[in-house]
Each structure stands twice: as C-alpha cells, then as structure tokens.
Design an enzyme around this catalytic site. Structure first.
Site, short mmCIF file in Angstrom:
data_model
loop_
_atom_site.label_atom_id
_atom_site.label_comp_id
_atom_site.label_asym_id
_atom_site.label_seq_id
_atom_site.Cartn_x
_atom_site.Cartn_y
_atom_site.Cartn_z
CD GLU A 9 -2.38 1.96 0.69
OE1 GLU A 9 -1.81 2.70 -0.13
OE2 GLU A 9 -3.61 1.79 0.73
NE ARG A 11 -3.81 5.20 0.34
CZ ARG A 11 -4.91 5.14 -0.40
NH1 ARG A 11 -5.53 6.24 -0.74
NH2 ARG A 11 -5.38 3.98 -0.82
CB SER A 12 1.44 1.69 4.39
OG SER A 12 2.39 0.97 5.16
N GLY A 13 3.88 3.90 5.36
CA GLY A 13 5.33 4.04 5.55
C GLY A 13 6.03 2.69 5.61
NE ARG A 16 4.92 5.75 1.46
CZ ARG A 16 5.45 6.42 2.48
NH1 ARG A 16 6.75 6.66 2.51
NH2 ARG A 16 4.71 6.85 3.46
#
Ligand code: GSH
Length: 216
Positions: A9, A11-13, A16
């Site tokens: 995802e 958006r997820s730190g 990433r």
C-alpha cells in the site's frame, strides 16, 4: 521460480520501507496493491496469507513474511549481490539492527501516534506533547547522522530505506526540520535511493490525506 510478491500500500510508511529495500537490493518484485482506504486488507484471500492483515507482506514462492524490516533483511540476505545493504560484519550489522529497531519501536511509533488519530479518529490538531515526542526522536536521529553520511555508516543500508520511508511520511505532512540539519542533508541524499520517487508519491498521498483533516 517466480519473482517474490509484495502486498503493498503506497500510502503506508512500513510498506514503502519494504518496497525501497527491494528496489535497493535489486530484487525484481511483483507488486500487488492492497488499498487500505477501501479496507481491502480484511478480505478472506488476504487473511489466508496474513491473519494479521497488515502490509507489507511478502510471498516468496509460498514463504510468507510480514513486518517491513524483517522483509528487508530477508530480501537482503537472499538476493543481495553483496552485503552492502545488510553488512555481514557483526558490529556493522548490529548498528544497522539498532537503527532498524529505533525506527520500528520509536520513530515510526511517534509518527503513527500523530497521524493515525488525524486520519481515522477525527482529531484536527497535533497535540504539543506528541509534537515534542517526535522532535525528541528526531534529535536522536540527527545525532546519528552527525557522525556518518548514512544512518548506520558511510554507505546506505536497509536502515536508510526503512527510516527514509518513515521520514517521507512525516515530511509530506509538512514537518519542520529547521532544528535538524543532518536529517535535512541525509534526506537530500536519499533521493539517490532506487525507488525514492515512487516512495515520495505514496508519501504525498498519505500527507495530503492527513493535511486535509488538520485545522488550518
Ligand atoms: N510494524 C509493521 C507495521 C505494519 C502496519 O502497521 N501496517 C499498517 C499500514 S501502515 C496496516 O497494514 N494496517 C492495516 C491493518 O492492520 O489492518 C511493519 O513494519 O510492517
């Protein structure tokens, strides 16, 4: 043998963080997006793979692993062409691990404590105590970076990919780094990490969502 699949995802730190590690190590990965905003993670097909229903999750030929930093070290061990990203030397690796645990148990936790209530619980302000708490962690990170170019030495490692992903999230919210010149310098250097631009795109979507809920 097929390429490892990363349930991701953007958006997820943490997600990433695993993505940046895979890019840095040079593993060809298949990305399967899990949209947390559409609540795709409790789907039965994903729960079968990861009953804890969190991203990132790795599927390497049927071997399932979650926790972003565990994924990063697994990928580095299995696919790294050399040991640059996760040094084999005992003490250098210990420092990389220390930074990874710092991110996992301290820095990222404080970023989440700020953003989660704003995204999902109707908060519209960042409480001073939470702001101070994160700045306190940033002081430590700035201290690590006062001695070395990268967070765990003079070469980038999976500690950098992990912390870069965490920092990208909070910077996308507009965090002020004036008091942390070493972090500023390091984050500019992070632009050289493979996948950095894609990481920034995901962080921007995250940051915009947080900023939208903040009182102006
Ligand atoms: N410590 C974990 C954190 C993973 C995590 O909290 N992921 C969140 C997104 S940032 C998630 O998947 N949340 C959805 C859920 O748990 O259902 C890691 O580093 O991988």
């Amino acid at each position: 043998m097929s390429a490892p699949k990363l349930y991701h995802e953007p958006r997820s730190g943490p997600s990433r963080g695993a993505f940046l590690a895979a890019k840095a190590i040079g593993v060809p990965i298949e990305i399967e997006k899990v949209d947390l905003m559409k609540k795709e993670q409790p789907k039965e097909s994903f729960l079968k793979i990861n009953p804890q229903h969190c991203v990132p999750t790795l599927d390497d030929d049927g071997f399932i692993l979650w926790e972003s930093r565990a994924i990063a070290s697994y990928l580095a061990e299995k696919f790294g062409k050399d040991d640059q990203w996760y040094p084999k030397d005992l003490r250098r690796r210990a420092v990389v691990n220390q930074r990874l645990y710092f991110d996992s148990s301290n820095l990222y936790v404080k970023i989440r404590a700020i953003c989660y209530p704003i995204l999902f619980m109707g908060e519209t302000e960042i409480k001073t105590a939470l702001k101070d708490d994160l700045n306190n962690s940033l002081k430590f990170l700035d201290g690590f970076l006062s001695n070395t170019k990268w967070v765990a030495g003079d070469n980038p490692t999976i500690a950098d990919t992990s912390i870069c992903a965490s920092m990208s999230s909070i910077l996308a919210v507009g965090w002020d780094l004036t008091d942390f010149p070493n972090i500023q310098r390091w984050f500019k250097d992070c632009a050289s990490l493979p996948g950095f631009e894609e990481n920034l795109e995901g962080a921007k979507t995250f940051g915009d969502a947080v900023k939208k809920n903040l009182k102006q």
